[in-house]
Motif scaffolding. Structure first.
Motif, PDB file in Angstrom:
ATOM      1  N   THR A   1       0.840  -1.202   0.000  1.00 53.78           N
ATOM      2  CA  THR A   1       0.000   0.000   0.000  1.00 53.78           C
ATOM      3  C   THR A   1       0.874   1.251   0.000  1.00 53.78           C
ATOM      4  O   THR A   1       1.771   1.386   0.845  1.00 53.78           O
ATOM      5  CB  THR A   1      -0.918   0.013   1.231  1.00 53.78           C
ATOM      6  N   PRO A   2       0.659   2.195  -0.952  1.00 51.54           N
ATOM      7  CA  PRO A   2       1.407   3.462  -0.935  1.00 51.54           C
ATOM      8  C   PRO A   2       1.075   4.260   0.313  1.00 51.54           C
ATOM      9  O   PRO A   2      -0.058   4.273   0.792  1.00 51.54           O
ATOM     10  CB  PRO A   2       0.937   4.176  -2.203  1.00 51.54           C
ATOM     11  N   SER A   3       2.071   4.937   0.844  1.00 52.48           N
ATOM     12  CA  SER A   3       1.918   5.695   2.084  1.00 52.48           C
ATOM     13  C   SER A   3       1.898   7.186   1.770  1.00 52.48           C
ATOM     14  O   SER A   3       2.676   7.675   0.939  1.00 52.48           O
ATOM     15  CB  SER A   3       3.050   5.369   3.060  1.00 52.48           C
ATOM     16  N   GLN A   4       1.004   7.916   2.479  1.00 50.05           N
ATOM     17  CA  GLN A   4       0.911   9.355   2.320  1.00 50.05           C
ATOM     18  C   GLN A   4       1.790  10.107   3.315  1.00 50.05           C
ATOM     19  O   GLN A   4       1.884  11.332   3.264  1.00 50.05           O
ATOM     20  CB  GLN A   4      -0.551   9.794   2.512  1.00 50.05           C
ATOM     21  N   SER A   5       2.464   9.368   4.226  1.00 46.59           N
ATOM     22  CA  SER A   5       3.247  10.003   5.287  1.00 46.59           C
ATOM     23  C   SER A   5       4.542  10.591   4.725  1.00 46.59           C
ATOM     24  O   SER A   5       5.184  10.007   3.848  1.00 46.59           O
ATOM     25  CB  SER A   5       3.563   8.992   6.389  1.00 46.59           C
ATOM     26  N   ALA A   6       4.923  11.732   5.262  1.00 47.46           N
ATOM     27  CA  ALA A   6       6.197  12.363   4.867  1.00 47.46           C
ATOM     28  C   ALA A   6       7.370  11.862   5.693  1.00 47.46           C
ATOM     29  O   ALA A   6       8.509  12.227   5.447  1.00 47.46           O
ATOM     30  CB  ALA A   6       6.088  13.884   5.011  1.00 47.46           C
ATOM     31  N   GLY A   7       7.104  11.002   6.692  1.00 45.68           N
ATOM     32  CA  GLY A   7       8.187  10.477   7.519  1.00 45.68           C
ATOM     33  C   GLY A   7       9.147   9.586   6.760  1.00 45.68           C
ATOM     34  O   GLY A   7      10.348   9.552   7.041  1.00 45.68           O
ATOM     35  N   GLN A   8       8.603   8.862   5.774  1.00 43.95           N
ATOM     36  CA  GLN A   8       9.487   7.998   4.986  1.00 43.95           C
ATOM     37  C   GLN A   8      10.499   8.825   4.199  1.00 43.95           C
ATOM     38  O   GLN A   8      11.670   8.458   4.079  1.00 43.95           O
ATOM     39  CB  GLN A   8       8.659   7.123   4.052  1.00 43.95           C
ATOM     40  N   GLN A   9      10.062   9.947   3.632  1.00 43.02           N
ATOM     41  CA  GLN A   9      10.984  10.807   2.910  1.00 43.02           C
ATOM     42  C   GLN A   9      12.079  11.339   3.838  1.00 43.02           C
ATOM     43  O   GLN A   9      13.254  11.422   3.458  1.00 43.02           O
ATOM     44  CB  GLN A   9      10.210  11.976   2.281  1.00 43.02           C
ATOM     45  N   THR A  10      11.665  11.663   5.061  1.00 41.56           N
ATOM     46  CA  THR A  10      12.659  12.155   6.030  1.00 41.56           C
ATOM     47  C   THR A  10      13.671  11.067   6.387  1.00 41.56           C
ATOM     48  O   THR A  10      14.881  11.315   6.500  1.00 41.56           O
ATOM     49  CB  THR A  10      11.949  12.645   7.300  1.00 41.56           C
ATOM     50  N   ILE A  11      13.171   9.841   6.575  1.00 41.34           N
ATOM     51  CA  ILE A  11      14.078   8.725   6.918  1.00 41.34           C
ATOM     52  C   ILE A  11      15.043   8.459   5.771  1.00 41.34           C
ATOM     53  O   ILE A  11      16.238   8.222   5.985  1.00 41.34           O
ATOM     54  CB  ILE A  11      13.255   7.473   7.262  1.00 41.34           C
ATOM     55  N   ILE A  12      14.529   8.513   4.532  1.00 39.00           N
ATOM     56  CA  ILE A  12      15.411   8.259   3.376  1.00 39.00           C
ATOM     57  C   ILE A  12      16.466   9.349   3.273  1.00 39.00           C
ATOM     58  O   ILE A  12      17.646   9.075   3.009  1.00 39.00           O
ATOM     59  CB  ILE A  12      14.562   8.181   2.089  1.00 39.00           C
TER      60      ILE A  12
ATOM     61  N   LEU B   1       5.385   6.110  -2.165  1.00 39.27           N
ATOM     62  CA  LEU B   1       6.209   4.941  -1.870  1.00 39.27           C
ATOM     63  C   LEU B   1       5.405   3.916  -1.084  1.00 39.27           C
ATOM     64  O   LEU B   1       4.645   4.277  -0.183  1.00 39.27           O
ATOM     65  CB  LEU B   1       7.443   5.345  -1.060  1.00 39.27           C
ATOM     66  N   ASN B   2       5.584   2.649  -1.441  1.00 43.37           N
ATOM     67  CA  ASN B   2       4.966   1.601  -0.632  1.00 43.37           C
ATOM     68  C   ASN B   2       5.951   1.091   0.419  1.00 43.37           C
ATOM     69  O   ASN B   2       7.117   1.483   0.451  1.00 43.37           O
ATOM     70  CB  ASN B   2       4.448   0.457  -1.518  1.00 43.37           C
ATOM     71  N   GLY B   3       5.504   0.200   1.251  1.00 42.14           N
ATOM     72  CA  GLY B   3       6.336  -0.301   2.339  1.00 42.14           C
ATOM     73  C   GLY B   3       7.517  -1.133   1.872  1.00 42.14           C
ATOM     74  O   GLY B   3       8.589  -1.119   2.482  1.00 42.14           O
ATOM     75  N   LEU B   4       7.353  -1.849   0.753  1.00 40.84           N
ATOM     76  CA  LEU B   4       8.441  -2.691   0.258  1.00 40.84           C
ATOM     77  C   LEU B   4       9.617  -1.841  -0.192  1.00 40.84           C
ATOM     78  O   LEU B   4      10.787  -2.219   0.021  1.00 40.84           O
ATOM     79  CB  LEU B   4       7.931  -3.561  -0.889  1.00 40.84           C
ATOM     80  N   MET B   5       9.353  -0.697  -0.843  1.00 46.51           N
ATOM     81  CA  MET B   5      10.451   0.196  -1.230  1.00 46.51           C
ATOM     82  C   MET B   5      11.218   0.683  -0.013  1.00 46.51           C
ATOM     83  O   MET B   5      12.451   0.766  -0.022  1.00 46.51           O
ATOM     84  CB  MET B   5       9.879   1.390  -1.998  1.00 46.51           C
ATOM     85  N   PHE B   6      10.482   1.005   1.040  1.00 48.85           N
ATOM     86  CA  PHE B   6      11.127   1.459   2.264  1.00 48.85           C
ATOM     87  C   PHE B   6      11.962   0.344   2.892  1.00 48.85           C
ATOM     88  O   PHE B   6      13.077   0.580   3.389  1.00 48.85           O
ATOM     89  CB  PHE B   6      10.060   1.951   3.234  1.00 48.85           C
ATOM     90  N   VAL B   7      11.467  -0.894   2.870  1.00 51.21           N
ATOM     91  CA  VAL B   7      12.220  -2.037   3.438  1.00 51.21           C
ATOM     92  C   VAL B   7      13.511  -2.266   2.662  1.00 51.21           C
ATOM     93  O   VAL B   7      14.568  -2.538   3.251  1.00 51.21           O
ATOM     94  CB  VAL B   7      11.330  -3.292   3.438  1.00 51.21           C
TER      95      VAL B   7
END
Length: 821
Positions: A93-104, A174-180
């Protein structure tokens, strides 16, 4: 005249024009090569960048597709556990949170910081350790496997992170798999950086790079040995480059070694890095030796090398041309099959040069069996290179410096190492002969057809290659192989036997010309090193006897394949080799007796008992001279026997008295008398041989030596003999000396059982002595009663009142026989 002037002017101008044109073309070609090199590097960088970016985009696109599939799978998941569908749905599922961008963004920042630290570490290692190293050595640090892995992981994290940061601009989240995947790549970077940092700090010591270079050489040689390609030019180039890097690294380590005197104790003259270098060179040499026979048969592995021709064997027209032009004969190009060993031998010789004895013996420790392994594998020239590079410096060091400069343990170690190398060479020849004898001639045809069954010498490899080419020609022209296996066996047997006998002769010549004079010089002293040298030389001569026996077996097999009588065959006679070996065995006997007469008799538990060895070996050689049918030099035998009678026997008795004390007096007397009893037994064997009228008569020498001893003090000689026989009768065969004398008695009886004349033709006293020696096996009593006591009494000695019963009975019987005669 003018035409001639114009001609020469035009010719000169033409030459200048051609020269300037050639110079301009060379300069232009050099500029073009530099330009093309830069363009090629730029193109390669662009291609690598495009490929890396494609990999990052492909990973992101694949993660999006896998996420969609995960969402679809979560929708139809109905079985337990319940957290499975939730996890799959989160991954897809794509995420609308901006926290992932900050973590990346934070991960990319951390990765960049780690890269900065990495380059700072590389700069520190380079500036502190490799600032004066060659470019090839510095490249080892930057192109290490860990550095390549870290560079690849960092580039992928950077590009993949940039792709993810630009992903929202396309209207997708971004979905969760991209973040993983991003988190996983960051973990890989962190772990690889930690390992690489430790590795880089380990490279502060240049010796750590030796394993890297050895691994590269092992890789290219192994790849060349098992590859199906016939041309190994690339493998040769890479191996040669690695060998040059190895040489640069050895020179760097030698310059960085700790100076003598900066460490206490025995390590003051030795740096552990020097030991690492010798071990690495040894491992590279032997690793290559295992694959050399296959590598040298491929095209492109061996470079060309100029060899000089033989003036006495060359064709007459070339000799006449060289004489008329006052020049040397033209060189002949040949394949250099020793190019790797020459390089390694040069590195070893340079590394060992200038070392003192304590450092040298530690550097070569454990290399005793190298010569045996090389010779047994048919690598004779390689073994000689090893001897010149490693053994010769040790031999020269011991011959150059006086014993007062070198400590005794170092002297013993060097002496043992040098003589052991020549001994191992003899064992190598023996092992090579037995290796070739196994399954011969069955393996010859299979070896020609490509099976690597036996490790043979270079000349045998050459004949096998010629036969292989001949078989290929027969197959192309006739469609099948015509030459029979017996013919192949005869060709191989002729070349192989000639090569083996030549190599055996060369190694025997090296033993005679190189080792023997040095061994005689060192063995003249009374030190432990002198005993080590003589014992090793005696062992080597014993090994040579087994080697000659193995050669005889091999040559018998080769002669059995000699069917074509018109074929020229090498002289395979071993008579000359046996005669040279026998001469050396006779020459070593006198130094052994002299050693027993002067070396210290004290026994130290952590050192070999050199006096005991020399004493027993001298007795063994004297008994061999007594029982042998060959002529013995009386001067040499007299000197050896004189040392035994006047010095060595008394030293052995004193040694026993100092060693054995806390025993019963009968046991002490029996043990202490063993040296005298062994001497009487030896003299009794010589007397019995004279009584049996055997040739040659060696008792004349014993008569001369014993008469000299009796002239000095006859009473002492008769008292010692009576006391020794008295104590021997008490516990005979219960001491080690008694058991040994019993074995020697049996050997004498076996040799003299069929010798001599009939007893009826001899006087009564002689027959009684012979019966005493044969029935009672009492050679000691025969000599003392039959010769020593009568000779001593003629010189004024008085017979003691108390005599052993058997000795007294024998003396009375001999007196009755003389009276009746």
């Amino acid at each position: 005249m003018w035409s001639s002037r114009w001609y020469w002017r035009a010719r000169s101008n033409g030459r200048r024009l051609r020269g300037s044109t050639a110079t301009a073309l060379a300069w232009r070609s050099t500029r073009f090569r530099l330009w093309w090199s830069g363009v090629w590097k730029l193109l390669r960088f662009l291609v690598q960048a495009v490929l890396a970016l494609s990999v990052a985009v492909s990973v992101a696109w694949g993660a999006r597709l896998l996420g969609e599939q995960a969402v679809q799978l979560a929708a139809v998941w109905t079985s337990a556990p319940s957290w499975g569908p939730a996890t799959l749905k989160w991954l897809g599922t794509p995420s609308q949170s901006a926290g992932q961008q900050t973590i990346i963004t934070t991960a990319l920042t951390i990765t960049g910081t780690l890269v900065t630290v990495y380059f700072a570490t590389v700069t520190f290692v380079m500036s502190s350790t490799y600032k004066d190293a060659t470019e090839r050595v510095r490249a080892l640090v930057t192109r290490s496997p860990g550095g390549r892995l870290y560079g690849f992981a960092y580039v992928q994290v950077l590009l993949y992170g940039l792709v993810l940061l630009t992903y929202p601009t396309t209207g997708e989240n971004l979905n969760g798999l991209m973040f993983v995947i991003m988190v996983f790549l960051c973990c890989v970077v962190l772990l690889s950086f930690g390992r690489l940092r430790v590795q880089l700090y380990g490279l502060l010591e240049p010796a750590a790079l030796l394993t890297v270079v050895a691994r590269e050489i092992e890789w290219w040689t192994s790849l060349g040995a098992r590859t199906a390609r016939r041309d190994l030019s690339e493998h040769h180039a890479r191996t040669a480059e690695s060998l040059v890097v190895l040489g640069d690294l050895c020179a760097l380590i030698r310059d960085r070694e700790r100076k003598p005197g900066l460490a206490p104790g025995e390590l003051a003259t030795l740096d552990f890095r020097a030991v690492k270098v010798t071990q690495a060179l040894h491992e590279v040499w032997f690793s290559y030796a295992k694959k050399k026979q296959m590598l040298t048969q491929r095209r492109g592995w061996c470079p060309q090398r100029s060899t000089y021709k033989d003036w006495l064997m060359e064709q007459s027209n070339e000799v006449m041309i060289a004489l008329n032009t006052a020049t040397q004969l033209r060189t002949r190009p040949a394949e250099d099959v020793l190019w790797v060993e020459r390089h390694l031998a040069g590195l070893l010789a340079e590394h060992l040069a200038g070392r003192d004895a304590s450092a040298l013996i530690r550097l070569v420790q454990g290399f005793d069996d190298v010569t045996r392994g090389l010779v047994a594998g048919g690598m004779f020239d390689e073994a000689r290179l090893w001897m010149d590079a490693v053994v010769e410096p040790a031999r020269a060091l011991m011959a150059k410096e006086t014993p007062t400069v070198l400590s005794e343990p170092h002297l013993v170690g060097i002496a043992d190492f040098v003589v052991s190398a020549y001994t191992q060479a003899a064992l190598g020849v023996q092992g090579h002969a037995r290796h070739l004898s196994q399954g011969f001639p069955g393996w010859t045809a299979r070896q020609v057809h490509g099976e690597n069954l036996r490790r043979v010498g270079p000349r045998t490899i050459g004949i096998l290659a010629e036969l292989r080419d001949g078989f290929e020609f027969e197959r192309r022209t006739e469609g099948r192989w015509i030459t029979s296996n017996p013919d192949v066996a005869q060709f191989v047997a002729r070349t192989m036997s000639g090569e083996v006998i030549d190599e055996a002769t060369r190694w025997m010549s090296a033993f005679e010309e190189d080792l023997w004079p040095w061994a005689v010089q060192v063995g003249e002293g009374d030190s432990q090193a002198a005993g080590a040298v003589l014992s090793r030389v005696d062992e080597a001569l014993h090994k040579w006897e087994a080697t000659v026996s193995a050669l005889s077996e091999l040559f018998e097999l080769c002669e059995a394949e000699h069917r074509n009588v018109d074929d020229t065959w090498p002289d395979l006679s071993l008579d000359d080799l046996r005669a040279r070996l026998r001469e050396l065995q006779e020459r070593v006997r006198l130094p052994i007796v002299r050693l027993a007469a002067c070396i210290r008799t004290g026994l130290v538990a952590d050192r070999p008992d050199m006096f005991g060895w020399a004493y027993h070996r001298a007795h063994e050689y004297l008994l061999d001279d007594v029982l042998s049918d060959r002529e013995v030099a009386h001067e040499d035998l007299a000197e050896r026997l004189r040392c035994m009678v006047e010095v060595v026997t008394q030293r052995a008795e004193a040694r026993l008295q100092a060693t054995l004390r806390r025993q019963h007096h009968t046991v002490l007397g029996s043990v202490w008398s063993e040296p005298h009893l062994m001497l009487y037994q030896l003299s009794g064997a010589a007397l019995v041989r004279q009584l049996l009228q055997c040739e040659p008569d060696v008792f004349a020498v014993f008569d001369q030596v014993w008469c000299r001893a009796l002239d000095e003090n006859p009473q002492r000689q008769i008292d010692v003999a009576v006391r020794s026989l008295t104590m021997d009768r008490t516990v005979f065969l219960l001491t080690q000396g008694g058991l040994q004398r019993s074995a020697r008695q049996m050997r004498v009886s076996e040799v003299l059982s069929g010798a001599g004349v009939g007893l009826a033709e001899l006087p009564m006293a002689t027959r009684r002595l012979l019966r005493r020696a044969g029935t009672f096996r009492d050679l000691e009593g025969v000599f003392v009663a039959g010769w020593l006591i009568p000779q001593a009494m003629r010189r004024g000695a008085v017979l003691p009142d108390l005599l052993p019963a058997q000795l007294a009975d024998l003396l009375r019987a001999l007196q009755d026989d003389e009276g009746s005669s």
